[in-house]
Structure formats: structure tokens, C-alpha cells
Design a protein around this motif. Structure first.
Motif, PDB file in Angstrom:
ATOM      1  N   GLU A 111       7.506  72.128  59.547  1.00 55.79           N
ATOM      2  CA  GLU A 111       7.552  71.590  58.454  1.00 55.79           C
ATOM      3  C   GLU A 111       8.370  71.908  57.301  1.00 55.79           C
ATOM      4  O   GLU A 111       9.288  70.947  56.894  1.00 55.79           O
ATOM      5  CB  GLU A 111       6.005  71.661  57.541  1.00 55.79           C
ATOM      6  N   LEU A 114      11.641  69.778  58.614  1.00 56.46           N
ATOM      7  CA  LEU A 114      11.680  68.315  58.147  1.00 56.46           C
ATOM      8  C   LEU A 114      11.914  68.295  56.864  1.00 56.46           C
ATOM      9  O   LEU A 114      12.550  67.280  56.517  1.00 56.46           O
ATOM     10  CB  LEU A 114      10.177  67.799  58.647  1.00 56.46           C
ATOM     11  N   ALA A 115      11.281  68.804  56.023  1.00 53.40           N
ATOM     12  CA  ALA A 115      11.521  68.932  54.651  1.00 53.40           C
ATOM     13  C   ALA A 115      13.106  68.734  54.245  1.00 53.40           C
ATOM     14  O   ALA A 115      13.526  68.210  53.592  1.00 53.40           O
ATOM     15  CB  ALA A 115      10.777  69.678  53.800  1.00 53.40           C
ATOM     16  N   LEU A 144       2.665  64.518  63.208  1.00 60.21           N
ATOM     17  CA  LEU A 144       4.006  64.336  62.968  1.00 60.21           C
ATOM     18  C   LEU A 144       4.417  62.743  63.565  1.00 60.21           C
ATOM     19  O   LEU A 144       5.632  62.479  63.323  1.00 60.21           O
ATOM     20  CB  LEU A 144       4.525  65.127  63.941  1.00 60.21           C
ATOM     21  N   ARG A 147       7.199  60.774  61.490  1.00 59.72           N
ATOM     22  CA  ARG A 147       7.795  61.515  60.568  1.00 59.72           C
ATOM     23  C   ARG A 147       9.171  62.118  61.484  1.00 59.72           C
ATOM     24  O   ARG A 147       9.584  63.268  60.860  1.00 59.72           O
ATOM     25  CB  ARG A 147       6.877  62.685  60.046  1.00 59.72           C
TER      26      ARG A 147
END
Length: 231
Positions: A111, A114-115, A144, A147
Motif C-alpha cells: 500500500e 502504491l500510494a 488490489l 489498482r
């Protein structure tokens, strides 16, 4: 090191999703139901059989169901169980799959990575040696799906890593030349050596500290990826 990167191609199992952890949890829940004691030797044999026969599927030598049967034919006798017919083996393996699917989890560093990449509008894709149904199911299960950019599987492409065509097809779909794509994954042979041979840049995600330690583009967590690239 600052790399000129226009897109990032991520591996799935061992990179985004904890395949080994899920498999170990599945074995711990599944084997006792077969009347089998879970031992380190049996677990090691399971992973050795997985590597051997999944590689045969990846090379197009056998179909996906057969690689599962062959894994059972290798491991069940070690536990004092008979292999049985193809249908019987398929039913036995279904029990393992149920526990495996229930144990799917994403690594906690996914996470934040990805951010950071989303904040910089870095195009993403996933390239994975697996089937369409199972690999997309994994992404849905761990939140996911949709994303991580486009998802390319060995089954969908008709070719698997380490074949050069697998990496090149993904780059073409992303609209970048291989030299400006960065491949990131946990398997040094498939995700680094072969990716570079296809013209991509590559970073080795060495979560478990297995090396090779002289690899300059080596990280131990996806949290290192944005800083590593100087984004």
C-alpha cells in the motif's frame, strides 16, 4: 541510483502477494485433515514439487491441472498416502486450494508503495506466471484489483517468464520501450536476469535475504522502491 523509468512492471506472487506464507498456512490446515503430520521435510518437499512441476507448466510441457497432480504424486507417498486417479487427485488438491485461497494476503509494504507511485502518476502493470482466473482472483481477494494497472498472465499472453516475449509484450501494451520499463520482483532468475535480457531495467526484491548480495539493484522491501528511483 536514479533510473530513467517510464513504467513499472510488478511481479505478483512473492512481490505483492505472500504466496509462500499462504501456502504454508494452507499446508498447516490441509494436511492434518488428511491424517498427515505437518513436518518441515514434508513442507520442503511440497515447495520442491511446486517448483519442478510449475516450471514444466510454465514451459508448456503439461497443462495446469497436471502440474497439480504431479505435485501430489510426489508428496503424498512421502506422507504414506497413495496417489490415486486423476479425478481423485483433483479432489484432494481442491482441499488444499480452499485453504490456500483463504490465506491470501498482500504484503504490508504494498500500500505505501502504491500510494507513492500513484502520487507521481507512474504507469503500472503486473506480469505474473499464472492463470487468468487464479491471478485475478488473488488481486480481488487482497483489494488490489484495478489498482495495479493492467494484469498480464502467462496464460493470457501465451508465454511465460523467462521468455523474452512476455516482457516485451507488456512493454508494448504500456507504450514504452523496454529500456524505459522497470521490472520488480522476488525471483532473481525470472524477475531480474531474464527481464534484463529482454532489455528492461530490473530491481531485485530480496525480502528473505537470500541474495545474490552483490546485486547493486537490490531492495528488501517495496517501501524502498520510490526512494531508490529518486522519485
Amino acid at each position: 541510483m536514479h533510473l530513467r523509468t517510464q513504467a513499472v512492471v510488478l511481479d505478483l506472487d512473492g512481490t505483492l502477494l505472500d504466496h509462500e506464507g499462504a501456502a504454508r498456512a494452507a499446508l498447516a490446515a490441509w494436511l492434518p485433515g488428511l491424517g498427515v503430520e505437518v513436518t518441515a521435510g514434508l513442507v520442503d518437499a511440497w515447495f520442491a514439487a511446486e517448483e519442478e512441476h510449475f516450471s514444466a507448466w510454465r514451459a508448456g510441457e503439461i497443462d495446469f491441472a497436471e502440474q497439480r497432480r504431479r505435485r501430489l504424486r510426489d508428496v503424498l507417498p512421502l506422507a504414506g498416502l497413495e496417489g490415486g486417479s486423476d479425478d481423485g487427485l483433483d479432489q484432494v488438491f481442491a482441499g488444499y486450494v480452499a485453504h490456500y485461497e483463504a490465506s491470501w494476503t498482500a504484503f504490508p509494504d504494498v500500500e505505501p508503495m502504491l500510494a507513492a507511485l500513484r502520487a507521481r502518476n507512474v504507469p503500472l502493470a503486473v506480469l505474473t506466471n499464472g492463470t487468468e482466473d487464479q491471478q485475478h482472483a488473488k488481486l480481488r481477494a487482497v483489494g488490489l484489483d484495478g489498482r495495479v494497472g493492467s494484469v498480464f498472465t502467462a496464460e493470457g499472453l501465451g508465454v511465460a517468464k523467462p521468455a523474452r516475449a512476455s516482457y516485451v509484450q507488456v512493454c508494448a501494451a504500456l507504450g514504452v520501450v523496454p529500456e524505459e520499463a522497470l521490472h520488480v520482483g522476488d525471483r532473481y532468475d525470472l524477475d531480474v536476469v531474464a527481464a534484463r535480457a529482454a532489455g528492461l531495467q530490473a530491481v531485485h526484491l530480496d525480502r528473505d535475504g537470500r541474495g545474490p548480495f552483490d546485486e547493486p539493484e537490490r531492495i528488501v522491501s517495496l517501501a524502498e522502491l520510490p526512494g531508490y528511483l529518486g522519485w
